[in-house]
Scaffold this active site. Sequence first.
Site, PDB file in Angstrom:
ATOM      1  N   CYS A 130      67.866  20.089   2.829  1.00 38.81           N
ATOM      2  CA  CYS A 130      67.004  20.269   3.996  1.00 38.81           C
ATOM      3  C   CYS A 130      65.601  20.651   3.538  1.00 38.81           C
ATOM      4  CB  CYS A 130      67.566  21.326   4.946  1.00 38.81           C
ATOM      5  SG  CYS A 130      66.533  21.548   6.416  1.00 38.81           S
ATOM      6  N   CYS A 133      63.838  23.473   5.565  1.00 41.87           N
ATOM      7  CA  CYS A 133      64.345  24.805   5.239  1.00 41.87           C
ATOM      8  C   CYS A 133      63.889  25.239   3.848  1.00 41.87           C
ATOM      9  CB  CYS A 133      65.867  24.844   5.353  1.00 41.87           C
ATOM     10  SG  CYS A 133      66.466  24.684   7.052  1.00 41.87           S
TER      11      CYS A 133
END
Length: 178
Positions: A130, A133
């Site tokens: 991700c 993130c």
Amino acid sequence: MSLEALRARLPEHAKDLKLNLGSLATEPVLTQQQLAGTFIASAIASRNAEVTRAILAEFGPKLSPEALGAAKAAAAIMGMNNVYYRFTHLVGGDYVNLPAKLRMNVMAKPGVEKVDFELWSLAVSAINGCGMCMESHEKVVLHGGLSKEAVQAAVRIAAVVHAVAGVLDAEDALAAAA
């Protein structure tokens, strides 16, 4: 199972992983808590029972009960967040502006120093791929006083632990097929 037994289980074609696993276990850039928590969160995120058991046996005793719980919580919460935020990042559009409506209370009160929890979340986010993130956690970790070398060390641990889990999954699949 110990870390040494886990290393011994790796086949010859994964010799580099064996060497990296050994050297990363004593990575000097991270505190003992950061190191142990990164290994544990990464093992859980890698979803291999043998790797998780061996790493918990090796590094679990080096953490307080609160820190162990926080490392497990980082793997759990990032398992959810990485899927959701990867979706919003990749699809874009209005999804980025909609509230997530997902409980993330542990991120506000992880039970350990915020920077350590964020470092573990970063490692798990690297495993789960991700980008949104990873960028977010890296910013918090650097702002919290950790160096780029500490970030790199955590991601190197995540990469090696994840690769070890993949190799052992493949070896088990090949042995079952034989």
